[in-house]
Design an enzyme around this catalytic site. Structure first.
Site, PDB file in Angstrom:
ATOM      1  N   SER A 146      62.532  29.824   4.560  1.00  0.00           N
ATOM      2  CA  SER A 146      63.538  30.810   4.158  1.00  0.00           C
ATOM      3  C   SER A 146      63.029  31.696   3.031  1.00  0.00           C
ATOM      4  CB  SER A 146      64.819  30.118   3.688  1.00  0.00           C
ATOM      5  OG  SER A 146      65.749  31.104   3.289  1.00  0.00           O
ATOM      6  N   HIS A 174      71.307  25.797   6.400  1.00  0.00           N
ATOM      7  CA  HIS A 174      71.074  26.802   5.349  1.00  0.00           C
ATOM      8  C   HIS A 174      71.576  28.163   5.833  1.00  0.00           C
ATOM      9  CE1 HIS A 174      68.648  30.210   3.951  1.00  0.00           C
ATOM     10  NE2 HIS A 174      68.548  29.599   2.787  1.00  0.00           N
ATOM     11  N   ASN A 175      71.241  28.495   7.057  1.00  0.00           N
ATOM     12  CA  ASN A 175      71.646  29.798   7.574  1.00  0.00           C
ATOM     13  C   ASN A 175      73.157  29.876   7.775  1.00  0.00           C
ATOM     14  OD1 ASN A 175      68.935  30.327   7.574  1.00  0.00           O
ATOM     15  ND2 ASN A 175      68.930  31.294   9.578  1.00  0.00           N
ATOM     16  N   GLU A 177      74.416  30.562   4.527  1.00  0.00           N
ATOM     17  CA  GLU A 177      74.055  31.971   4.250  1.00  0.00           C
ATOM     18  C   GLU A 177      75.109  32.914   4.857  1.00  0.00           C
ATOM     19  OE1 GLU A 177      69.910  33.010   5.354  1.00  0.00           O
ATOM     20  OE2 GLU A 177      70.745  34.691   6.466  1.00  0.00           O
ATOM     21  N   LYS A 203      67.405  23.853   7.960  1.00  0.00           N
ATOM     22  CA  LYS A 203      67.295  25.327   7.895  1.00  0.00           C
ATOM     23  C   LYS A 203      68.454  25.988   8.639  1.00  0.00           C
ATOM     24  CE  LYS A 203      66.074  29.433   7.133  1.00  0.00           C
ATOM     25  NZ  LYS A 203      65.719  30.372   8.103  1.00  0.00           N
TER      26      LYS A 203
HETATM   27  O1  LIG Z   1      66.430  32.062   5.377  1.00  0.00           O
HETATM   28  C1  LIG Z   1      66.088  33.157   5.789  1.00  0.00           C
HETATM   29  O2  LIG Z   1      65.066  33.732   5.427  1.00  0.00           O
HETATM   30  C2  LIG Z   1      67.025  33.819   6.768  1.00  0.00           C
HETATM   31  O3  LIG Z   1      68.029  32.916   7.066  1.00  0.00           O
HETATM   32  C3  LIG Z   1      66.377  34.179   8.047  1.00  0.00           C
HETATM   33  O4  LIG Z   1      65.767  33.031   8.556  1.00  0.00           O
HETATM   34  C4  LIG Z   1      67.362  34.733   9.063  1.00  0.00           C
HETATM   35  O5  LIG Z   1      66.734  34.756  10.283  1.00  0.00           O
HETATM   36  C5  LIG Z   1      67.823  36.092   8.780  1.00  0.00           C
HETATM   37  O6  LIG Z   1      68.542  36.096   7.604  1.00  0.00           O
HETATM   38  C6  LIG Z   1      68.646  36.749   9.869  1.00  0.00           C
HETATM   39  O7  LIG Z   1      69.672  35.988  10.356  1.00  0.00           O
HETATM   40  P1  LIG Z   1      70.805  36.656  11.247  1.00  0.00           P
HETATM   41  O8  LIG Z   1      70.164  37.732  12.038  1.00  0.00           O
HETATM   42  O9  LIG Z   1      71.311  35.577  12.146  1.00  0.00           O
HETATM   43  O10 LIG Z   1      71.810  37.185  10.287  1.00  0.00           O
END
Ligand SMILES: O=C(O)[C@H](O)[C@@H](O)[C@H](O)[C@H](O)COP(=O)(O)O
Length: 716
Positions: free
Chosen positions: A378, A435-436, A439, A432
Site C-alpha cells: 500500500s 485495509h482497502n 480506506e 490488504k
Molecule cells: O493501498 C493502496 O495503495 C491502495 O489501496 C491501492 O491498492 C488501491 O488499489 C487504490 O487505492 C485504488 O482502489 P480503488 O480503485 O478500488 O478505489
C-alpha cells in the site's frame, strides 16, 4: 549464465555456444509473440556468417518453430554480399538453407537484399523494401575486426547520413556489400549481438572499453561499439570463451532480487530496492517498458530479455517479486516461471490479488518446493518509490529470506519498519483487502464531512482547505486528511477550484467490494465499509440521480441543530473508529477461519506509515491491542470507548443535522448505528426471531435460558 548491465555492455554470458544459442532462440520466440500481439507483425533483421547458422537451425526445429506464427514474421537482412542469391556466400542462401526452407513462412515475408545489383542500386532498392517502420529486432554479429553487419571500421558506410541502407566495401572478398546503416539500427526496437568463441574475446574487450568511452587518441571507433551509440542499448549474448578478456571476465555478480512488471508500481519498487544496495534484475513483457526503466536507472537495474535469462540472472534461492495486474496474468506468469525455478525459490506477488487465489497458488507451488508469498503493498506510486506499507503472508522461512529487502524498502516510522509477517498463505492479501475496505470508509467519511461543512456550514474550498489542514494537526492527522486539504487548495487553471470540476461519480477496482463479500461470508458486520461501497455505487448512477432529483422531494422541516466545525471533526473521528473496529473484527474472523495467527498490534503498527490509511489514530489502536491482545472489539478498549463517549453528542448532532437537512451521511450514520448496536444489551431482534418462528417454525431460544434449547410456539 551471468548477466550484467551495470557495466559498459549489457552482457548475457553463457557457459557455451549451445546455451547461448538456446537463450537467443527463446528471445526470438518471445519477441515474435510480443510484437505480433502488439502490432500484428514481427519485423526482424538477420545477419549472415557462420555464427548464427545454429540459431536459425534451432529456430527451425519443431519445438521452436511451432511457437512462432511465421505468417506474421517478416525476415529482413542486416547485410548482404553482392553475389547471386543462390551463391554459397550469400546471406540469403544461408538463411534459406537453415531456416526459410524448413519453416512455413510465406515467400512474400522474406525480404532479401538483391545481391545481383550494383551495391548502390541494391541499397536504394532495399530502402523501399524496408520502408519506414522500425525493425522489432536486429540480430547482429561481430567480426574479428569489430565490424558488424557490413559496417566496417573506418568505412564510408558508417557515415550514411539519413540513408537506411548503404553500399559498403569489405576488406575481405566478396568485397561489394549492401548493409543496413547506423540510422536503421538506431531506430530498431531492439538490438542483440551474438558473439561466440575465444577468437572474438580480445575484440569484444575492445568494444567494451569503447562503450565505456575509453577511445584512445587516433583509435577508430569499432562499428560494433558505434551501434550502441545510435539507438537502443544492444544486448550481447556471448559464450564464456568470448567473455574471457572482458574486465568482468563475464563473471558478473548475480542479482539479489528480481522484479517482474515494469509498470509504475513495479518500476518504483525496483528503484526502491536498488536504492538500498541490492542488485536487481528486471523483466517486463513489453520490452520497451523494461528498457526505459533500465535506461532511467542508468544501468543500475539489470534488464533481461526472456524469462529464462531473468531466472538465470538471480542468485539462489531466487527472490522474485511480481508486480503485475492481479488475476489471470499472475497465473500466466507463474506458469511460465515455474519450470525455470528451483526448489526453495521464492516468488512474491505484490499485486492486489484475491486472497483465495493466493492460498491456491501458495498450495500448488508448495507441492513443487517453490515458496509463494502474497504481499499486500500500500502507498500508491509514491509509497512504492519511497516506502510502502507491506503486508506479507506465506511461509515464515520464506519471509525470513525476503525480510532484509522488505524491511529496507518499507516505510519507516518511530514504530519501526512498516512490514511484518502477517500470517500464512493468503493472510497478507486478506489484510490488504481489509485495509482497502477501511480506506473506502475513511474516504467516504471525509466526503460526508465535506458535504456537511459545505451544505450546512456554507464553507467553500478555501475554508475547507484551511479546516482540513488544521484537522491534520490534531487527532485526525492522517494521509487522507492531508491530501484532502491539498485537493481543496488546488485552483483550476481556468478559474475556480479543481475539486468543483470533478464529476461526482466514484470508481472502484474491487478490493473494497471483496471486503464486503468476505464479511458477508464470514458473518462479520462491517456496516460503515459496506456503506462506503454503496455510496460509490449510488454516486455512479449519475444520470438516474439527475432524473430522480426532479421527482423525489427533500425535507420540509430542516432542524438546525446548531452544529459546529468542531462537531464535524468529532463525528469524523468517531466514525473512523467504527471502520477500523469493523476491519479488525473481519481480520480476526479471517484468521480464525483460515488458521492464521495474526498479531493485531503489529497490523496497526505496520499501518502507521506508508499506506493510504496511515493516521495518528493507528497509535491508539496499537496501544489498545498492547493493553489487551485479545480485545474483542476496538470500540470497547478503555481509551477508545472514552474517546467515543466524549464525541458521541457531536457525532449524533452531525448525523442528525445531516439527516434533517436531507444530506446523505451513510458512513457516519452506519458507524453510529454500529456503536449503538454494540452498546445495546437488548436489540429488537427478539421480534425478528418471533416472526421467523411464526411463519416458518424456525424456532427461537428463550431470554431466561440463552444457551438453552430452541423451541417453537404456535403464534398465529
Ligand atoms: O493501498 C493502496 O495503495 C491502495 O489501496 C491501492 O491498492 C488501491 O488499489 C487504490 O487505492 C485504488 O482502489 P480503488 O480503485 O478500488 O478505489
Amino acid at each position: 549464465m551471468t548477466t550484467t548491465t551495470s557495466r559498459a555492455l549489457a552482457l548475457s554470458v553463457f557457459p557455451d555456444a549451445a546455451a547461448t544459442i538456446e537463450a537467443l532462440a527463446q528471445l526470438f520466440i518471445e519477441r515474435a509473440a510480443a510484437a505480433i500481439e502488439a502490432r500484428g507483425v514481427f519485423r526482424v533483421a538477420l545477419s549472415g556468417g557462420g555464427t548464427p547458422r545454429p540459431l536459425y537451425e534451432r529456430l527451425a526445429e519443431p519445438e521452436c518453430a511451432e511457437r512462432v506464427d511465421w505468417s506474421k514474421v517478416h525476415l529482413f537482412f542486416c547485410d548482404e554480399r553482392c553475389v547471386p542469391a543462390d551463391d554459397a556466400a550469400s546471406n540469403m542462401e544461408l538463411v534459406r538453407d537453415s531456416l526459410v526452407s524448413r519453416v512455413s513462412i510465406p515467400e512474400g515475408n522474406v525480404h532479401p537484399m538483391d545481391g545481383t545489383l550494383a551495391p548502390a542500386e541494391g541499397a536504394a532498392a532495399y530502402e523501399k523494401v524496408l520502408g519506414d517502420e522500425p525493425l522489432d529486432l536486429a540480430l547482429l554479429g561481430m567480426g574479428g575486426d569489430g565490424h558488424t553487419a557490413s559496417l566496417f571500421p573506418g568505412g564510408a558506410e558508417l557515415d550514411a547520413g539519413e540513408a537506411r541502407v548503404a553500399a559498403a566495401v569489405s576488406p575481405n572478398a566478396p568485397t561489394d556489400r549492401i548493409t543496413l546503416t547506423l540510422r536503421t539500427f538506431g531506430e530498431a526496437r531492439e538490438l542483440v549481438f551474438l558473439v561466440l568463441g575465444a577468437d572474438k574475446a580480445k575484440r569484444l574487450a575492445g568494444v567494451e572499453s569503447q562503450a565505456r568511452g575509453e577511445t584512445m587518441r587516433g583509435e577508430t571507433l569499432l562499428p560494433a561499439a558505434s551501434v550502441s551509440l545510435a539507438g537502443p542499448r544492444p544486448r550481447w549474448f556471448i559464450d564464456a570463451p568470448a567473455a574471457a578478456a572482458l574486465d568482468s571476465g563475464g563473471a558478473a555478480a548475480l542479482a539479489d532480487f528480481g522484479v517482474i512488471g515494469m509498470a509504475v508500481m513495479g518500476r518504483n519498487l525496483a528503484f526502491n530496492v536498488v536504492d538500498h544496495g541490492f542488485d536487481v534484475a528486471v523483466w517486463n513483457r513489453e520490452a520497451d517498458l523494461m528498457r526505459s526503466a533500465v535506461a532511467e536507472s542508468e544501468g543500475r537495474l539489470t534488464g533481461t530479455a526472456t524469462y529464462a535469462e531473468f531466472v538465470a540472472t538471480l542468485e539462489r534461492p531466487r527472490r522474485i517479486l511480481m508486480m503485475i495486474q492481479a488475476g489471470k496474468p499472475v497465473d500466466m506468469v507463474l506458469e511460465a516461471l515455474q519450470p525455470l525455478l528451483d526448489e526453495g525459490d521464492i516468488v512474491i506477488d505484490g499485486g492486489n490479488s484475491w486472497f483465495e487465489d493466493t492460498r491456491r497458488r501458495e498450495a500448488s507451488l508448495r507441492e513443487v518446493g517453490i515458496r509463494f508469498v502474497g504481499v499486500g503493498v500500500s502507498g500508491g506510486e509514491e509509497g512504492a518509490r519511497n516506502g510502502p506499507a507491506l503486508m506479507p503472508g506465506g511461509d515464515v522461512d520464506a519471509y525470513e529470506r525476503i525480510r532484509p529487502v522488505l524491511e529496507a524498502i518499507a516505510a519507516k516510522t518511530e514504530h519501526g519498519d512498516c512490514v511484518t509477517h502477517v500470517g500464512a498463505d493468503g493472510a497478507g492479501h486478506f489484510v490488504k483487502m481489509v485495509h482497502n475496505g477501511i480506506e473506502y470508509a475513511d474516504m467516504q467519511f471525509i466526503a460526508e464531512a465535506y458535504d456537511v461543512l459545505q451544505r450546512r456550514l456554507g464553507m467553500g474550498p478555501e475554508e475547507l482547505a484551511a479546516t482540513f489542514k488544521r484537522w491534520n494537526k490534531g487527532p485526525l492527522s492522517s494521509f487522507l486528511v492531508q491530501i484532502t486539504a491539498q485537493i481543496f487548495a488546488k485552483a483550476d487553471p481556468d478559474g475556480g477550484w479543481l475539486v468543483d470540476r470533478v464529476l461526482d461519480k466514484a470508481g472502484q477496482k474491487g478490493t473494497g467490494r471483496w471486503t464486503a463479500q468476505v464479511a458477508l461470508d464470514l458473518g462479520v458486520s462491517i456496516p460503515s465499509i459496506a456503506a462506503a461501497i454503496d455510496a460509490r455505487v449510488l454516486s455512479s448512477m449519475k444520470s438516474d440521480r439527475l432524473r430522480f432529483a426532479k421527482v423525489l422531494k427533500g425535507p420540509k422541516v430542516n432542524a438546525d441543530l446548531g452544529i459546529t466545525v468542531d462537531d464535524v471533526e468529532a463525528a469524523l473521528y468517531a466514525a473512523k473508529i467504527g471502520a477500523y473496529a469493523q476491519g479488525m473484527a473481519l481480520i480476526h474472523a479471517g484468521a480464525e477461519e483460515y488458521g492464521w495467527s495474526i498479531d493485531s498490534e503489529e497490523i496497526a503498527r505496520i499501518w502507521t506509515g506508508g499506506c493510504i490509511i496511515r493516521a495518528r489514530f493507528l497509535e491508539t489502536m496499537m496501544e489498545a491491542w498492547r493493553r489487551n491482545p485479545n480485545l474483542a472489539n476496538l470500540m470497547v478498549d478503555e481509551k477508545v470507548s472514552t474517546e467515543l463517549d466524549e464525541r458521541q453528542a457531536a457525532w449524533r448532532r452531525v448525523v442528525g443535522s445531516a439527516v434533517s437537512a436531507g444530506i446523505p451521511v451513510p458512513g457516519m450514520a452506519a458507524s453510529l448505528a454500529y456503536y449503538d448496536a454494540l452498546r445495546s444489551a437488548r436489540l429488537p431482534q427478539n421480534l425478528v426471531q418471533a416472526q421467523r418462528d411464526a411463519f416458518g417454525a424456525h424456532t427461537y431460544q428463550k431470554v431466561n435460558d440463552p444457551e438453552g434449547p430452541f423451541v417453537h410456539s404456535e403464534w398465529l
